[in-house]
Motif scaffolding. Sequence first.
Motif, PDB file in Angstrom:
ATOM      1  N   GLY A 118      -8.635   5.166 -13.719  1.00 43.79           N
ATOM      2  CA  GLY A 118      -9.365   6.351 -13.309  1.00 43.79           C
ATOM      3  C   GLY A 118      -9.110   6.690 -11.855  1.00 43.79           C
ATOM      4  O   GLY A 118      -8.794   5.815 -11.038  1.00 43.79           O
ATOM      5  N   VAL A 119      -9.305   7.950 -11.488  1.00 42.70           N
ATOM      6  CA  VAL A 119      -9.030   8.391 -10.128  1.00 42.70           C
ATOM      7  C   VAL A 119      -9.921   7.691  -9.115  1.00 42.70           C
ATOM      8  O   VAL A 119      -9.520   7.494  -7.957  1.00 42.70           O
ATOM      9  N   ARG A 120     -11.124   7.322  -9.515  1.00 41.15           N
ATOM     10  CA  ARG A 120     -12.023   6.617  -8.606  1.00 41.15           C
ATOM     11  C   ARG A 120     -11.823   5.096  -8.618  1.00 41.15           C
ATOM     12  O   ARG A 120     -12.448   4.387  -7.819  1.00 41.15           O
ATOM     13  N   GLN A 121     -10.979   4.618  -9.473  1.00 40.09           N
ATOM     14  CA  GLN A 121     -10.741   3.182  -9.557  1.00 40.09           C
ATOM     15  C   GLN A 121      -9.637   2.796  -8.571  1.00 40.09           C
ATOM     16  O   GLN A 121      -8.510   2.452  -8.932  1.00 40.09           O
ATOM     17  N   ALA A 122      -9.990   2.875  -7.305  1.00 42.53           N
ATOM     18  CA  ALA A 122      -9.056   2.620  -6.215  1.00 42.53           C
ATOM     19  C   ALA A 122      -9.820   2.016  -5.050  1.00 42.53           C
ATOM     20  O   ALA A 122     -11.041   2.159  -4.934  1.00 42.53           O
ATOM     21  N   LEU A 123      -9.102   1.339  -4.170  1.00 44.31           N
ATOM     22  CA  LEU A 123      -9.717   0.740  -2.993  1.00 44.31           C
ATOM     23  C   LEU A 123      -8.857   1.022  -1.772  1.00 44.31           C
ATOM     24  O   LEU A 123      -7.657   1.263  -1.874  1.00 44.31           O
ATOM     25  N   ASP A 124      -9.507   1.012  -0.622  1.00 46.97           N
ATOM     26  CA  ASP A 124      -8.817   1.066   0.659  1.00 46.97           C
ATOM     27  C   ASP A 124      -8.828  -0.328   1.255  1.00 46.97           C
ATOM     28  O   ASP A 124      -9.857  -1.025   1.221  1.00 46.97           O
ATOM     29  N   LEU A 125      -7.689  -0.732   1.816  1.00 49.45           N
ATOM     30  CA  LEU A 125      -7.565  -2.053   2.418  1.00 49.45           C
ATOM     31  C   LEU A 125      -7.278  -1.889   3.905  1.00 49.45           C
ATOM     32  O   LEU A 125      -6.313  -1.213   4.296  1.00 49.45           O
ATOM     33  N   PHE A 126      -8.119  -2.494   4.730  1.00 45.98           N
ATOM     34  CA  PHE A 126      -7.970  -2.447   6.175  1.00 45.98           C
ATOM     35  C   PHE A 126      -7.534  -3.829   6.658  1.00 45.98           C
ATOM     36  O   PHE A 126      -8.098  -4.846   6.233  1.00 45.98           O
ATOM     37  N   LEU A 127      -6.547  -3.832   7.546  1.00 44.59           N
ATOM     38  CA  LEU A 127      -5.943  -5.087   7.976  1.00 44.59           C
ATOM     39  C   LEU A 127      -6.201  -5.349   9.449  1.00 44.59           C
ATOM     40  O   LEU A 127      -6.160  -4.425  10.270  1.00 44.59           O
ATOM     41  N   PRO A 128      -6.474  -6.603   9.815  1.00 47.12           N
ATOM     42  CA  PRO A 128      -6.671  -6.925  11.225  1.00 47.12           C
ATOM     43  C   PRO A 128      -5.344  -6.900  11.977  1.00 47.12           C
ATOM     44  O   PRO A 128      -4.278  -6.730  11.371  1.00 47.12           O
ATOM     45  N   ASP A 129      -5.403  -7.100  13.272  1.00 50.02           N
ATOM     46  CA  ASP A 129      -4.187  -7.052  14.093  1.00 50.02           C
ATOM     47  C   ASP A 129      -3.511  -8.409  14.178  1.00 50.02           C
ATOM     48  O   ASP A 129      -2.798  -8.691  15.143  1.00 50.02           O
ATOM     49  N   ARG A 130      -3.727  -9.222  13.172  1.00 52.90           N
ATOM     50  CA  ARG A 130      -3.133 -10.553  13.105  1.00 52.90           C
ATOM     51  C   ARG A 130      -3.067 -10.950  11.626  1.00 52.90           C
ATOM     52  O   ARG A 130      -3.505 -10.191  10.766  1.00 52.90           O
ATOM     53  N   VAL A 131      -2.532 -12.127  11.338  1.00 48.78           N
ATOM     54  CA  VAL A 131      -2.549 -12.613   9.962  1.00 48.78           C
ATOM     55  C   VAL A 131      -4.010 -12.794   9.550  1.00 48.78           C
ATOM     56  O   VAL A 131      -4.780 -13.459  10.248  1.00 48.78           O
ATOM     57  N   VAL A 145      -7.859  -7.437  -7.744  1.00 49.69           N
ATOM     58  CA  VAL A 145      -6.676  -6.802  -7.145  1.00 49.69           C
ATOM     59  C   VAL A 145      -6.645  -7.036  -5.640  1.00 49.69           C
ATOM     60  O   VAL A 145      -5.598  -7.374  -5.060  1.00 49.69           O
ATOM     61  N   ALA A 146      -7.785  -6.858  -4.983  1.00 46.40           N
ATOM     62  CA  ALA A 146      -7.828  -7.078  -3.539  1.00 46.40           C
ATOM     63  C   ALA A 146      -7.471  -8.517  -3.187  1.00 46.40           C
ATOM     64  O   ALA A 146      -6.765  -8.777  -2.200  1.00 46.40           O
ATOM     65  N   ALA A 147      -7.945  -9.465  -3.997  1.00 43.89           N
ATOM     66  CA  ALA A 147      -7.667 -10.873  -3.729  1.00 43.89           C
ATOM     67  C   ALA A 147      -6.184 -11.190  -3.871  1.00 43.89           C
ATOM     68  O   ALA A 147      -5.679 -12.114  -3.209  1.00 43.89           O
ATOM     69  N   ARG A 148      -5.466 -10.444  -4.697  1.00 45.30           N
ATOM     70  CA  ARG A 148      -4.021 -10.652  -4.795  1.00 45.30           C
ATOM     71  C   ARG A 148      -3.288 -10.133  -3.561  1.00 45.30           C
ATOM     72  O   ARG A 148      -2.177 -10.576  -3.260  1.00 45.30           O
ATOM     73  N   GLU A 149      -3.892  -9.181  -2.873  1.00 41.98           N
ATOM     74  CA  GLU A 149      -3.258  -8.590  -1.694  1.00 41.98           C
ATOM     75  C   GLU A 149      -3.416  -9.455  -0.447  1.00 41.98           C
ATOM     76  O   GLU A 149      -2.597  -9.376   0.472  1.00 41.98           O
ATOM     77  N   VAL A 150      -4.483 -10.251  -0.392  1.00 40.76           N
ATOM     78  CA  VAL A 150      -4.798 -11.026   0.812  1.00 40.76           C
ATOM     79  C   VAL A 150      -5.104 -12.462   0.406  1.00 40.76           C
ATOM     80  O   VAL A 150      -6.031 -12.700  -0.375  1.00 40.76           O
ATOM     81  N   PRO A 151      -4.363 -13.430   0.921  1.00 38.72           N
ATOM     82  CA  PRO A 151      -4.658 -14.835   0.596  1.00 38.72           C
ATOM     83  C   PRO A 151      -5.855 -15.355   1.379  1.00 38.72           C
ATOM     84  O   PRO A 151      -6.366 -14.702   2.291  1.00 38.72           O
ATOM     85  N   GLY A 152      -6.312 -16.539   0.998  1.00 35.38           N
ATOM     86  CA  GLY A 152      -7.371 -17.193   1.742  1.00 35.38           C
ATOM     87  C   GLY A 152      -8.737 -16.991   1.124  1.00 35.38           C
ATOM     88  O   GLY A 152      -8.881 -16.472   0.017  1.00 35.38           O
ATOM     89  N   PRO A 153      -9.783 -17.381   1.854  1.00 39.62           N
ATOM     90  CA  PRO A 153     -11.147 -17.266   1.329  1.00 39.62           C
ATOM     91  C   PRO A 153     -11.545 -15.816   1.108  1.00 39.62           C
ATOM     92  O   PRO A 153     -11.043 -14.904   1.771  1.00 39.62           O
TER      93      PRO A 153
END
Length: 263
Positions: free
Chosen positions: A49-62, A123-131
Amino acid sequence: MDLSDAYANTAYIPQAETYPPRWAEQAEAFRAALSVAGRCRPGIMYGHGVRQALDLFLPDRVPLGLVVFVHGGYWLRFGRELWSHFAAGPLARGWAVAMPSYDLCPRVRISDITRQVAAAVGVAAREVPGPVVLTGHSAGGHLVSRMLAPDMLPAEVAARLAHVMPISPLSDLRPLMQTAMNADLGLDEAEARAESPIFQPAPTRPVTVLVGGAERPAFLEQARRLEDAWRCGLVVDEGKHHFDVIDGLTDPDSALVRRLLPD
């Protein structure tokens, strides 16, 4: 008994009508700044669905890990674009932040939204490793609480949960059947009980429930009932109402962010 007033927030918050437009303006400016810096990945799809999306914001480091923030609005309104700036606090501390939208009632049922949020977390957890840390406000607090139900998240994602912080959560949905908004929510006894976190097994992962001390009595009761059911921590943020209780998420040095993120 009609409980509509018990769960009404806007009428009891000074200048309540100014909050959504102010949030929208701040969120747009935040996304623009992060986009220029190459630290915003908007519109990652987790469903069809069109609303089934997320925005991912990344820090300035790993990234040290991932925070997922789930917005509220009684499962009836709003989307991820209103809340972007609330990622600022965790971001400044080195955590990536994902903010999903989801389909809204009455187009779908609350149980459908729960499954959508579980997909978004995966899906978000696949994009970013760790806790992984989950937090959400109001209906979003309900939704992140539901992620702790058995088999809700894939085992490999559930194993990464470091902390869950429902903010002003709705933990027992049965009273909402006695509100006018149930005309759109469509809750019946079976779904209200199945979707109420207080009836889930007490989670083994760390949980802190946070609620504003100046919130409506119904929300204070909802928070306390979740604490009682789960034997988890409860923080009452004195002086905060239902709209400003999340303000601390914008500040990396706030008590809220310090509580939210694991050491």
